[in-house]
Design a protein around this motif. Structure first.
Motif, PDB file in Angstrom:
ATOM      1  N   MET A   8       0.832  -0.981  -0.098  1.00 50.53           N
ATOM      2  CA  MET A   8      -0.084  -0.016  -0.028  1.00 50.53           C
ATOM      3  C   MET A   8       0.868   1.273   0.021  1.00 50.53           C
ATOM      4  SD  MET A   8      -3.042  -0.845  -0.022  1.00 50.53           S
ATOM      5  CE  MET A   8      -2.345  -2.409  -1.388  1.00 50.53           C
ATOM      6  N   ASP A   9       1.908   1.108   0.711  1.00 50.49           N
ATOM      7  CA  ASP A   9       3.137   2.241   0.678  1.00 50.49           C
ATOM      8  C   ASP A   9       3.553   2.204  -0.839  1.00 50.49           C
ATOM      9  OD1 ASP A   9       2.324   2.789   3.436  1.00 50.49           O
ATOM     10  OD2 ASP A   9       4.201   1.661   4.076  1.00 50.49           O
ATOM     11  N   GLY A  10       3.697   1.362  -1.278  1.00 50.56           N
ATOM     12  CA  GLY A  10       4.253   1.459  -2.781  1.00 50.56           C
ATOM     13  C   GLY A  10       3.365   2.059  -3.705  1.00 50.56           C
ATOM     14  N   PHE A  11       2.042   1.712  -3.487  1.00 53.39           N
ATOM     15  CA  PHE A  11       1.136   2.201  -4.385  1.00 53.39           C
ATOM     16  C   PHE A  11       1.052   3.864  -4.360  1.00 53.39           C
ATOM     17  CE2 PHE A  11      -1.061  -1.925  -4.930  1.00 53.39           C
ATOM     18  CZ  PHE A  11      -1.189  -1.848  -6.443  1.00 53.39           C
ATOM     19  N   SER A  12       1.316   4.523  -2.902  1.00 54.66           N
ATOM     20  CA  SER A  12       1.179   5.838  -2.937  1.00 54.66           C
ATOM     21  C   SER A  12       2.284   6.456  -3.514  1.00 54.66           C
ATOM     22  CB  SER A  12       1.242   5.920  -1.176  1.00 54.66           C
ATOM     23  OG  SER A  12       2.547   5.800  -0.629  1.00 54.66           O
ATOM     24  N   TYR A  17       1.038  11.417 -11.199  1.00 51.56           N
ATOM     25  CA  TYR A  17       0.769  11.789 -12.593  1.00 51.56           C
ATOM     26  C   TYR A  17       2.167  11.476 -12.973  1.00 51.56           C
ATOM     27  CZ  TYR A  17      -3.593  13.730 -11.430  1.00 51.56           C
ATOM     28  OH  TYR A  17      -4.895  14.090 -11.090  1.00 51.56           O
ATOM     29  N   GLN A  18       3.246  12.006 -12.653  1.00 51.37           N
ATOM     30  CA  GLN A  18       4.655  11.414 -13.155  1.00 51.37           C
ATOM     31  C   GLN A  18       4.757  10.136 -13.486  1.00 51.37           C
ATOM     32  OE1 GLN A  18       7.877  12.951 -10.693  1.00 51.37           O
ATOM     33  NE2 GLN A  18       9.412  12.001 -12.109  1.00 51.37           N
ATOM     34  N   HIS A  19       4.720   9.373 -12.459  1.00 50.30           N
ATOM     35  CA  HIS A  19       5.080   7.973 -12.484  1.00 50.30           C
ATOM     36  C   HIS A  19       3.999   7.239 -13.492  1.00 50.30           C
ATOM     37  CE1 HIS A  19       7.303   7.847  -8.625  1.00 50.30           C
ATOM     38  NE2 HIS A  19       7.927   8.110  -9.580  1.00 50.30           N
ATOM     39  N   ILE A  20       2.824   7.619 -13.752  1.00 57.59           N
ATOM     40  CA  ILE A  20       1.744   6.951 -14.570  1.00 57.59           C
ATOM     41  C   ILE A  20       2.194   7.481 -15.925  1.00 57.59           C
ATOM     42  CG2 ILE A  20      -0.562   7.112 -15.495  1.00 57.59           C
ATOM     43  CD1 ILE A  20      -1.338   7.247 -12.560  1.00 57.59           C
ATOM     44  N   PHE A  21       2.657   8.877 -16.334  1.00 56.70           N
ATOM     45  CA  PHE A  21       3.296   9.082 -17.477  1.00 56.70           C
ATOM     46  C   PHE A  21       4.357   8.445 -18.040  1.00 56.70           C
ATOM     47  CE2 PHE A  21       6.177  11.706 -20.235  1.00 56.70           C
ATOM     48  CZ  PHE A  21       5.018  12.096 -21.161  1.00 56.70           C
ATOM     49  N   ILE A  22       5.408   8.136 -17.027  1.00 52.04           N
ATOM     50  CA  ILE A  22       6.470   7.158 -17.156  1.00 52.04           C
ATOM     51  C   ILE A  22       6.169   5.824 -17.719  1.00 52.04           C
ATOM     52  CG2 ILE A  22       8.504   6.052 -16.185  1.00 52.04           C
ATOM     53  CD1 ILE A  22       8.963   8.877 -14.501  1.00 52.04           C
ATOM     54  N   VAL A  58      13.804   5.371  -8.198  1.00 53.60           N
ATOM     55  CA  VAL A  58      12.253   4.877  -8.421  1.00 53.60           C
ATOM     56  C   VAL A  58      11.603   5.223  -9.857  1.00 53.60           C
ATOM     57  CG1 VAL A  58      10.086   4.984  -7.451  1.00 53.60           C
ATOM     58  CG2 VAL A  58      12.078   5.286  -5.990  1.00 53.60           C
ATOM     59  N   SER A  59      11.785   6.391 -10.476  1.00 54.88           N
ATOM     60  CA  SER A  59      11.379   6.811 -11.649  1.00 54.88           C
ATOM     61  C   SER A  59      12.330   5.812 -12.774  1.00 54.88           C
ATOM     62  CB  SER A  59      11.482   8.328 -11.970  1.00 54.88           C
ATOM     63  OG  SER A  59      10.662   8.984 -10.861  1.00 54.88           O
ATOM     64  N   ALA A  60      13.436   5.841 -12.566  1.00 50.27           N
ATOM     65  CA  ALA A  60      14.151   5.195 -13.527  1.00 50.27           C
ATOM     66  C   ALA A  60      13.918   3.628 -13.502  1.00 50.27           C
ATOM     67  CB  ALA A  60      15.573   5.339 -13.445  1.00 50.27           C
ATOM     68  N   ILE A  61      13.534   2.939 -12.556  1.00 52.20           N
ATOM     69  CA  ILE A  61      13.244   1.608 -12.506  1.00 52.20           C
ATOM     70  C   ILE A  61      11.948   1.333 -12.978  1.00 52.20           C
ATOM     71  CG2 ILE A  61      12.363   1.375 -10.257  1.00 52.20           C
ATOM     72  CD1 ILE A  61      14.600  -1.134 -12.101  1.00 52.20           C
ATOM     73  N   ILE A  62      10.882   2.396 -12.731  1.00 56.97           N
ATOM     74  CA  ILE A  62       9.663   2.156 -13.297  1.00 56.97           C
ATOM     75  C   ILE A  62       9.658   2.432 -15.027  1.00 56.97           C
ATOM     76  CG2 ILE A  62       7.431   3.117 -13.286  1.00 56.97           C
ATOM     77  CD1 ILE A  62       7.582   4.074 -10.456  1.00 56.97           C
TER      78      ILE A  62
END
Length: 505
Positions: A8-12, A17-22, A58-62
């Motif tokens: 649940m913490d991970g989903f937060s 918006y940034q990560h969904i766009f990525i 986090v953004s890079a691995i996503i």
């Protein structure tokens, strides 16, 4: 409950918006990479990796994992439409996906592939969520002997589960083993089977072989049969997509069995390619109508796609928990973690829980986004089948040549792909299976390395393969699978002998 709270913490973290766009951008890039033969997820992630050096880890691995999902989904597209696997793990999908597309059901084949792939990926991510806590203790038991036993099960399973001639399967696999040994020996450093060609010192790329066997080989067969695509008039409607999605629950046994195979092969070093082949072989063995396989059987699409994606997801688990990548793409990602200053292993869950659980949460979202995007592009790809062969044929040749040259930038690889095209044509004319050859090329060198390392550590004693309950169990399973063709032959001969005795009496 601890893992659920962490998720649940991970989903937060992931649901911004940034990560969904990525995720969307990564999936779209992955689809392009997966569709183009010769690139593949490992190469695509490698090309994208330098762009992530200035990004938050986090953004890079996503971004990288989203591209990975897109590549896995995209590899099914050319496999089904043109019989050219965009990804090595999509080879098994060609066996029934391409015949179904030729029969005018391209939309059905693509929808079944994407939907079952999404199911397998979801199961894989659930397994990662549940097992990440105690994965370290289990996988630490694996040494070279255990690694070899896993590969042995993959080879034995393909022979034992084959519905065709076991002899032809063994011959095809033996040729694959021979091709896998070409190049420099990783243990002694000596050159093997290069015959004086310097270009062969680095070995024969699996992607070159696949492009030739399935790309050029199928073109030769198509030209011989009249230079026409049988599925040119295929049409696609939303009703067809809905009908295929409604059909999927009918194969729930295949979905669950293939997910289990994929998860096991992803966590162990088998990988997505071995998982897809093994799942396909078992599905064909257990099917009520074995004759339908190879002619467009839905289970022949559902089984490899489900196993492929569940294995692709689970391959990240040993990389995160132990620092042992379960696939080539996971190995590239692990290199990225080290560049970002993160050390893969059990301490990663303690030191950077935001990174680990943000990644796991993004895997749920990334796979959902991938399924939606590939289903949205089904009409575009299905429309390709309506292009006349005299237009699309040269395009396929250009794609194959470009893919072959892209692998290592060597002109020699183009001629090698053409040679494999002739080999693929001969195999199809003589009714020899290509799948065992491909499987042996993929895993042959890895199995050899594991075997030799195990024998060196045991000072030449084969008892190391029976030294503990884990490796003993896996070896016994492999020998049982190898004995299945002999048992089938004995069962067939017994009624024949009885009938002959009755006639003599």
């Amino acid at each position: 409950m601890g893992n659920l709270h962490s998720l649940m913490d991970g989903f937060s973290i992931a649901l911004t918006y940034q990560h969904i766009f990525i995720m969307v951008a990564g999936v779209l890039l992955g689809l392009v990479v997966g569709v183009l033969p010769g690139l593949g997820a490992p190469n695509g992630v490698s090309l994208l990796l330098p762009l992530t050096f200035t990004m938050d880890p986090v953004s890079a691995i996503i971004l990288l994992t989203s591209m990975y999902w897109g590549a896995l989904f995209g590899g099914s597209t050319t496999s089904i439409l043109f019989n050219i696997p965009g990804e090595p793990s999509s080879v098994a999908t060609t066996f029934d996906g391409y015949p179904m597309a030729q029969g005018g059901a391209a939309g059905r084949a693509l929808t079944l592939a994407f939907a079952s792939a999404g199911f397998g990926a979801l199961i894989g991510v659930v397994v990662i969520t549940l097992l990440s806590g105690w994965m370290a203790g289990f996988a630490m038991k694996f040494g070279p002997a255990e690694f070899f036993a896993v590969y042995f099960i993959a080879f034995a399973g393909f022979i034992g589960m084959s519905s065709g001639s076991a002899f032809k399967t063994v011959v095809s696999m033996a040729l694959g083993f021979g091709l896998a040994t070409v190049g420099m020996d990783t243990v002694s450093g000596a050159s093997r089977l290069t015959f004086g060609f310097d270009n062969l010192i680095a070995g024969i790329s699996f992607l070159i072989a696949v492009i030739g066997l399935f790309g050029f080989g199928e073109l030769l067969m198509t030209i011989e049969e009249g230079a026409k695509f049988k599925g040119v008039r295929a049409k696609l409607t939303l009703r067809e997509i809905g009908s295929a999605l409604a059909e999927l629950p009918r194969y729930w046994k295949t979905l669950l069995r293939s997910s289990a195979i994929g998860c096991w092969m992803g966590i162990t070093p088998g990988g997505p390619t071995a998982a897809s082949f093994m799942s396909y072989g078992i599905a064909r063995r257990m099917a009520g109508n074995k004759a339908a396989f190879g002619k467009g059987a839905p289970e022949g699409i559902v089984a490899p796609e489900t196993a492929d994606h569940s294995a692709g997801s689970c391959a990240l688990l040993p990389m995160l928990a132990l620092g042992i990548p379960g696939s080539a793409t996971a190995a590239v990602m692990m290199g990225g973690l080290m560049i970002w200053g993160l050390a893969p292993g059990p301490m990663l869950f303690v030191e950077r829980p935001d990174f680990v659980w943000g990644l796991i949460a993004s895997m749920y979202m990334g796979n959902l986004i991938a399924v939606v995007l590939v289903l949205a592009t089904v009409p575009f790809f299905a429309a390709m089948l309506r292009i006349p062969f005299n237009v699309i044929g040269p395009v396929i040749v250009v794609v194959c040549i470009t893919g072959a040259f892209t692998v290592a930038g060597k002109e020699f690889d183009i001629y090698l792909a053409l040679a494999f095209g002739v080999l693929g044509y001969l195999f199809k004319k003589l009714d020899y299976p290509l799948a065992p050859l491909v499987l042996a090329m993929v895993l042959g060198d890895k199995a050899e390395d594991a075997f030799r390392q195990a024998m060196i550590s045991a000072e030449g004693s084969a008892s190391i393969f029976w030294s503990n309950p884990l490796v003993t169990t896996m070896m016994l399973v492999g020998f049982v699978l190898l004995s299945l063709p002999l048992l089938s032959l004995a069962r067939r001969r017994k009624p024949a002998a009885t009938a002959l005795a009755e006639q003599s009496a």
